[in-house]
Design an enzyme around this catalytic site. Structure first.
Site, PDB file in Angstrom:
ATOM      1  N   GLU A  83       0.822  -1.208   0.000  1.00 13.06           N
ATOM      2  CA  GLU A  83       0.000   0.000   0.000  1.00 13.06           C
ATOM      3  C   GLU A  83       0.854   1.255   0.000  1.00 13.06           C
ATOM      4  O   GLU A  83       1.988   1.264   0.500  1.00 13.06           O
ATOM      5  CB  GLU A  83      -0.903   0.001   1.238  1.00 13.06           C
ATOM      6  CG  GLU A  83      -1.897  -1.143   1.214  1.00 13.06           C
ATOM      7  CD  GLU A  83      -2.889  -1.133   2.376  1.00 13.06           C
ATOM      8  OE1 GLU A  83      -4.079  -1.291   2.106  1.00 13.06           O
ATOM      9  OE2 GLU A  83      -2.482  -0.969   3.533  1.00 13.06           O
ATOM     10  N   CYS A  92       3.462   8.545   1.641  1.00 12.73           N
ATOM     11  CA  CYS A  92       3.969   7.550   2.589  1.00 12.73           C
ATOM     12  C   CYS A  92       4.233   6.261   1.807  1.00 12.73           C
ATOM     13  O   CYS A  92       3.321   5.644   1.271  1.00 12.73           O
ATOM     14  CB  CYS A  92       2.905   7.349   3.678  1.00 12.73           C
ATOM     15  SG  CYS A  92       3.401   6.180   4.925  1.00 12.73           S
ATOM     16  N   CYS A 144       6.209  -7.178   7.302  1.00 14.23           N
ATOM     17  CA  CYS A 144       7.329  -6.730   8.131  1.00 14.23           C
ATOM     18  C   CYS A 144       7.711  -7.878   9.056  1.00 14.23           C
ATOM     19  O   CYS A 144       6.845  -8.608   9.524  1.00 14.23           O
ATOM     20  CB  CYS A 144       6.910  -5.512   8.958  1.00 14.23           C
ATOM     21  SG  CYS A 144       8.295  -4.745   9.837  1.00 14.23           S
ATOM     22  N   CYS A 174       5.950  -5.358  15.750  1.00 15.86           N
ATOM     23  CA  CYS A 174       5.637  -4.412  16.824  1.00 15.86           C
ATOM     24  C   CYS A 174       4.181  -4.649  17.214  1.00 15.86           C
ATOM     25  O   CYS A 174       3.323  -4.812  16.344  1.00 15.86           O
ATOM     26  CB  CYS A 174       5.858  -2.978  16.357  1.00 15.86           C
ATOM     27  SG  CYS A 174       7.570  -2.694  15.914  1.00 15.86           S
ATOM     28  N   CYS A 204       1.168  -2.474  15.812  1.00 14.40           N
ATOM     29  CA  CYS A 204       1.182  -2.131  14.387  1.00 14.40           C
ATOM     30  C   CYS A 204       0.504  -3.225  13.570  1.00 14.40           C
ATOM     31  O   CYS A 204       0.831  -4.402  13.693  1.00 14.40           O
ATOM     32  CB  CYS A 204       2.627  -1.955  13.927  1.00 14.40           C
ATOM     33  SG  CYS A 204       2.796  -1.753  12.151  1.00 14.40           S
ATOM     34  N   CYS A 216      -1.192   5.859  10.232  1.00 14.06           N
ATOM     35  CA  CYS A 216       0.039   5.176  10.672  1.00 14.06           C
ATOM     36  C   CYS A 216      -0.298   3.849  11.311  1.00 14.06           C
ATOM     37  O   CYS A 216      -1.139   3.785  12.212  1.00 14.06           O
ATOM     38  CB  CYS A 216       0.736   5.960  11.786  1.00 14.06           C
ATOM     39  SG  CYS A 216       1.440   7.472  11.280  1.00 14.06           S
TER      40      CYS A 216
END
Ligand code: SAH
Ligand code: SF4
Length: 427
Positions: free
Chosen positions: A128, A141, A148, A152, A155, A400
């Site tokens: 994205e 962004c 990933c 975290c 997230c 975010c």
């Protein structure tokens, strides 16, 4: 930094994620039709693919310069429109090369004007990108990985497994696509570029005005950890910063890392953009929970690496990102400790307070507005700027930490099948 740098290259201490788990050819993406996609290639790389295709060194050098300009300054994808190439040369190029773009699967617009695109790579991976328009700037962004490895806890991207690193073409491609979508390639008379012959100019076309653009800033804050895909991110950003192409100043580009210390010095020396560090906590216990890479690279080492960062590149202030999570990291004591730590390392820093953005399945909550204000005032009174970031695009899950694509839903068998199909198509 020497010792730390060495550990990055030391095979005894491998860094999880630095190695792409799905090794596929990278710099030049193979295509089913046998042509080479030039998207994302640097000038020397374009020169070398032209030489491989049969041009002599002198011709390849000249043509690579022209192509670089058309690709990245004009956003042209059609060789026929490249008017300073002789007609037969245009045909010769079109037989061998293409100028691609990531495929757009879905484009969404938030009520606040934020836009999100779901993109798909040639091998069927989804990622994205988000565009955030503001009164005085427009920020793209950009994602660096599909998924990933770092998990975290707060997230959404972290709940995906890492599918693979994005190629330089896929990273630069996001910027190109945003310019396409915003209609921001220069048209008409570009004065000194001397590329187009006057006959081909459209007299009514708007004059090139670099200041009129909406896309002014880039943040490497989309999906993935950019410093776990260091070479591709570096190569992509070099293309983006090249003055003959997209020409974005390094001052307008920010790379955000969760704290991959061994790669920070190289980021400073080899990329030199602004640095943002996802700190999110001031104690080992809380940061270990929120940002698990902290178990490997602790807070104090991270702050020391930050103190070393600007020295190498003369970069400007470091931004510390701090997500505000209810009853987790948002007390007045946490704020005071944050000030103490930043002062201890004499960091030229700014703190960006990010209200936690929720996503389905998370058990964290955003801190109350009064809590965020109190935290912000303590940091501010400590002499450090601490603005609260306004959440953008929450309604389309573009804020975010909300990015997550469907790529993970593909099973290993499906990925193998896709790879086989692709291989078969390539012959
Ligand atoms: N991997 C890099 C860059 C991508 S994340 C990094 O971690 O820095 C961009 C920023 O969004 C990071 O500061 C990240 O910690 C933050 N973030 C992640 N999830 C979030 C959430 N749910 N709410 C608010 N910010 C979040
Ligand atoms: Fe990865 Fe950054 Fe999300 Fe952590 S916050 S899981 S490093 S994308």
């Amino acid at each position: 930094m020497g010792a730390v740098m060495q550990s990055a290259a030391n095979p005894i201490m491998p860094i999880p994620g630095l190695i792409d788990p799905v090794p596929v050819p990278r710099a030049v993406t193979p295509r089913a039709d046998g042509r080479t996609d030039l998207l994302g290639l640097s000038r020397p790389q374009i020169k070398s693919v032209l030489e491989e295709a049969g041009l002599d060194a002198k011709a390849a050098k000249l043509r690579s310069k022209q192509l670089f300009h058309w690709l990245y300054h004009r956003g042209e994808t059609d060789f026929e429109a490249m008017t300073d190439l002789a007609k037969p040369m245009r045909g010769w190029m079109a037989e061998r090369f293409v100028v691609g773009r990531p495929q757009v699967v879905e484009a969404q617009v938030s009520t606040d004007g934020t836009r999100k695109w779901l993109l798909r790579s040639d091998d069927g991976q989804d990622y994205e990108m988000v565009f955030i328009p503001d009164a005085d700037r427009g920020t793209l962004c950009v994602s660096s990985q599909v998924g990933c490895t770092l998990n975290c806890r707060f997230c959404h991207t972290g709940t995906m497994r890492l599918v693979r690193n994005l190629t330089p073409g896929e990273i630069v491609g996001q910027v190109m696509l945003a310019r396409d979508a915003l209609g921001e390639w220069p048209k008409g008379n570009m004065g000194s570029t001397a590329a187009a012959s006057p006959d081909d100019e459209d007299e009514d076309a708007p004059q090139y005005s670099p200041d009129g653009r909406m896309l002014t800033n880039i943040v490497m804050m989309g999906m993935g950890e950019p410093l776990y895909n260091f070479e591709h991110v570096r190569d992509a950003l070099k293309v983006v910063m090249d003055g003959d192409g997209l020409a974005l100043s390094r001052r307008r580009i920010t790379l955000s890392t969760s704290g991959v210390i061994p790669m920070m010095a190289r980021a400073s020396e080899e990329i030199g953009v602004n640095l943002a560090v996802s700190l999110h906590a001031v104690t080992k216990e809380v940061r270990d929970e929120l940002v698990p890479i902290n178990k490997k690279y602790g807070i104090e080492e991270l702050l020391q690496a930050c103190a070393d960062y600007p020295k190498a590149s003369n970069a400007r202030r470091i931004t510390f990102e701090y997500v505000m999570i209810k009853d987790k990291n948002d007390s007045d004591d946490d704020a005071r400790e944050l000030v103490r730590l930043i002062r201890k390392y004499k960091l030229p820093a700014k703190v960006n307070l990010i209200p936690f953005n929720p996503w389905p399945g998370t058990y964290y909550e955003c801190s109350a507005p009064e809590r965020i204000l109190s935290f912000s005032s303590i940091v501010f009174e400590g002499g450090i700027s601490a603005p609260v970031r306004t959440p953008r695009g929450r309604d389309i899950m573009a804020a975010c930490g909300q990015l997550k694509s469907a790529s993970e839903k593909k099973s290993r068998a499906e990925l193998d099948r896709l790879a086989e199909e692709k291989q078969a198509a390539l012959g």
